[in-house]
Write a protein that holds these residues in place. Structure first.
Motif, PDB file in Angstrom:
ATOM      1  N   ALA A   1       0.829  -1.206   0.000  1.00  0.00           N
ATOM      2  CA  ALA A   1       0.000   0.000   0.000  1.00  0.00           C
ATOM      3  C   ALA A   1       0.864   1.257   0.000  1.00  0.00           C
ATOM      4  O   ALA A   1       0.570   2.231  -0.701  1.00  0.00           O
ATOM      5  N   LEU A   2       1.948   1.232   0.771  1.00  0.00           N
ATOM      6  CA  LEU A   2       2.851   2.385   0.816  1.00  0.00           C
ATOM      7  C   LEU A   2       3.522   2.601  -0.540  1.00  0.00           C
ATOM      8  O   LEU A   2       3.635   3.739  -1.013  1.00  0.00           O
ATOM      9  N   ALA A   3       3.951   1.516  -1.165  1.00  0.00           N
ATOM     10  CA  ALA A   3       4.593   1.622  -2.476  1.00  0.00           C
ATOM     11  C   ALA A   3       3.606   2.092  -3.536  1.00  0.00           C
ATOM     12  O   ALA A   3       3.956   2.883  -4.420  1.00  0.00           O
ATOM     13  N   ARG A   4       2.378   1.598  -3.431  1.00  0.00           N
ATOM     14  CA  ARG A   4       1.353   2.014  -4.397  1.00  0.00           C
ATOM     15  C   ARG A   4       1.070   3.514  -4.278  1.00  0.00           C
ATOM     16  O   ARG A   4       0.963   4.219  -5.285  1.00  0.00           O
ATOM     17  N   GLU A   5       0.978   4.002  -3.048  1.00  0.00           N
ATOM     18  CA  GLU A   5       0.744   5.433  -2.839  1.00  0.00           C
ATOM     19  C   GLU A   5       1.923   6.254  -3.353  1.00  0.00           C
ATOM     20  O   GLU A   5       1.741   7.316  -3.962  1.00  0.00           O
ATOM     21  N   LEU A   6       3.139   5.757  -3.113  1.00  0.00           N
ATOM     22  CA  LEU A   6       4.319   6.456  -3.620  1.00  0.00           C
ATOM     23  C   LEU A   6       4.285   6.517  -5.143  1.00  0.00           C
ATOM     24  O   LEU A   6       4.600   7.561  -5.742  1.00  0.00           O
ATOM     25  N   GLY A   7       3.896   5.410  -5.782  1.00  0.00           N
ATOM     26  CA  GLY A   7       3.814   5.383  -7.231  1.00  0.00           C
ATOM     27  C   GLY A   7       2.814   6.391  -7.773  1.00  0.00           C
ATOM     28  O   GLY A   7       3.071   7.051  -8.791  1.00  0.00           O
ATOM     29  N   GLN A   8       1.686   6.505  -7.072  1.00  0.00           N
ATOM     30  CA  GLN A   8       0.672   7.470  -7.505  1.00  0.00           C
ATOM     31  C   GLN A   8       1.184   8.907  -7.368  1.00  0.00           C
ATOM     32  O   GLN A   8       0.980   9.737  -8.258  1.00  0.00           O
ATOM     33  N   ARG A   9       1.852   9.182  -6.265  1.00  0.00           N
ATOM     34  CA  ARG A   9       2.385  10.528  -6.056  1.00  0.00           C
ATOM     35  C   ARG A   9       3.503  10.835  -7.055  1.00  0.00           C
ATOM     36  O   ARG A   9       3.591  11.956  -7.575  1.00  0.00           O
ATOM     37  N   GLN A  10       4.343   9.843  -7.319  1.00  0.00           N
ATOM     38  CA  GLN A  10       5.409  10.050  -8.297  1.00  0.00           C
ATOM     39  C   GLN A  10       4.827  10.249  -9.690  1.00  0.00           C
ATOM     40  O   GLN A  10       5.355  11.027 -10.489  1.00  0.00           O
ATOM     41  N   GLY A  11       3.719   9.552  -9.973  1.00  0.00           N
ATOM     42  CA  GLY A  11       3.049   9.723 -11.260  1.00  0.00           C
ATOM     43  C   GLY A  11       2.553  11.147 -11.443  1.00  0.00           C
ATOM     44  O   GLY A  11       2.629  11.716 -12.553  1.00  0.00           O
ATOM     45  N   THR A  12       2.048  11.726 -10.367  1.00  0.00           N
ATOM     46  CA  THR A  12       1.608  13.124 -10.423  1.00  0.00           C
ATOM     47  C   THR A  12       2.782  14.044 -10.735  1.00  0.00           C
ATOM     48  O   THR A  12       2.671  14.969 -11.554  1.00  0.00           O
ATOM     49  N   VAL A  13       3.932  13.788 -10.079  1.00  0.00           N
ATOM     50  CA  VAL A  13       5.136  14.592 -10.345  1.00  0.00           C
ATOM     51  C   VAL A  13       5.557  14.456 -11.803  1.00  0.00           C
ATOM     52  O   VAL A  13       5.863  15.450 -12.478  1.00  0.00           O
ATOM     53  N   ASP A  14       5.560  13.227 -12.304  1.00  0.00           N
ATOM     54  CA  ASP A  14       5.977  12.991 -13.688  1.00  0.00           C
ATOM     55  C   ASP A  14       5.055  13.721 -14.672  1.00  0.00           C
ATOM     56  O   ASP A  14       5.527  14.311 -15.660  1.00  0.00           O
ATOM     57  N   ASP A  15       3.756  13.660 -14.409  1.00  0.00           N
ATOM     58  CA  ASP A  15       2.795  14.339 -15.298  1.00  0.00           C
ATOM     59  C   ASP A  15       3.012  15.856 -15.286  1.00  0.00           C
ATOM     60  O   ASP A  15       2.973  16.505 -16.336  1.00  0.00           O
ATOM     61  N   LEU A  16       3.227  16.409 -14.104  1.00  0.00           N
ATOM     62  CA  LEU A  16       3.448  17.858 -13.998  1.00  0.00           C
ATOM     63  C   LEU A  16       4.759  18.264 -14.672  1.00  0.00           C
ATOM     64  O   LEU A  16       4.834  19.316 -15.319  1.00  0.00           O
ATOM     65  N   GLN A  17       5.786  17.442 -14.503  1.00  0.00           N
ATOM     66  CA  GLN A  17       7.065  17.746 -15.150  1.00  0.00           C
ATOM     67  C   GLN A  17       6.919  17.710 -16.670  1.00  0.00           C
ATOM     68  O   GLN A  17       7.491  18.563 -17.371  1.00  0.00           O
ATOM     69  N   ALA A  18       6.157  16.734 -17.175  1.00  0.00           N
ATOM     70  CA  ALA A  18       5.941  16.653 -18.623  1.00  0.00           C
ATOM     71  C   ALA A  18       5.176  17.876 -19.125  1.00  0.00           C
ATOM     72  O   ALA A  18       5.499  18.444 -20.188  1.00  0.00           O
TER      73      ALA A  18
END
Length: 243
Positions: free
Chosen positions: A46-63
């Motif tokens: 669950a912790l890794a999944r949440e981290l992945g979701q948050r990192q996905g948000t960062v990646d989308d914003l950076q793009a």
């Protein structure tokens, strides 16, 4: 079955050793850290999944930010071209058209820079959320490592106790007639195996002996092996038994 009272009394040492062996084996198989370790292991996904979701948000914003920066670069290039054209044109009509385009490009750049600023603020917040989640994961991993190490030490110590108690048991059993030990072992599968009678109470099941059961035990020979009518362990009689 008959056995010398002294041999029956030695069964108490055997039973006490077996109790400690059972406790050591339970400690070896179930260290106190195990529940928290299982909880941390279950939380890991669950912790890794949440981290992945948050990192996905960062990646989308950076793009998106890179796209905006690219658009700004395009606007700047067009403005530079138009400014050059403005310096070299001799046509009033062309100059007016270029001025309109420069104004339009300035508005476009202003909009892009506003969007860029908003994206940068959102990216900063999103990266902070990633860092926060990573800190949670790091803390959980550190806790898991510490608990796992403590659990390994606990298991090793319990295993060492169990090994020593197993040797102790063999030493105690060697001083008791084999037939009596065999009977004890059979009864120990479902009871304490052997227990003291104290104040007319079986200390194996803590039930008081009364009535006909008490009379049978009173009438039994001193070397007779008698068992508890309640839990079926061997009753070891002493002057404190109250019989």
């Amino acid at each position: 079955m008959n056995a010398a009272p002294a041999d029956q009394l030695r069964l108490l040492d055997l039973a006490a050793t077996d109790t400690r062996r059972t406790q050591a084996d339970a400690a070896r198989r179930n260290p106190p850290q195990a529940p928290r370790l299982r909880e941390l292991a279950a939380d890991r996904q669950a912790l890794a999944r949440e981290l992945g979701q948050r990192q996905g948000t960062v990646d989308d914003l950076q793009a998106e930010l890179r796209r905006i920066e690219s658009d700004v670069a395009v606007v700047d290039a067009r403005r530079a071209r138009d400014n050059e054209l403005m310096r070299t044109t001799s046509s009033a009509k062309d100059a007016t058209a270029i001025e309109h385009e420069l104004a339009s490009l300035q508005r476009r750049k202003d909009d892009l820079e506003e969007t860029q600023l908003d994206l940068m603020e959102r990216l900063e917040a999103a990266q902070a959320a990633v860092d926060e989640q990573q800190a949670v994961i790091t803390a959980a991993s550190d806790e898991y490592a510490l608990l796992a190490s403590a659990a390994e030490q606990h298991i090793a110590e319990a295993a060492a106790r169990l090994e020593q108690l197993t040797r102790d048991r063999a030493a105690v059993a060697s001083g008791i007639p084999a037939a009596l030990v065999t009977l004890y072992d059979k009864l120990h599968e479902r009871s304490a195996g052997a227990a003291l009678v104290q104040a007319r109470t079986c200390l194996g099941c803590h039930m008081m002996l009364t009535g006909s059961d008490l009379n049978v035990i009173r009438q039994a020979a001193e070397d007779a092996v008698v068992t508890c009518p309640q839990c079926d362990c061997i009753l070891v009689r002493t002057p404190e038994s109250g019989l």
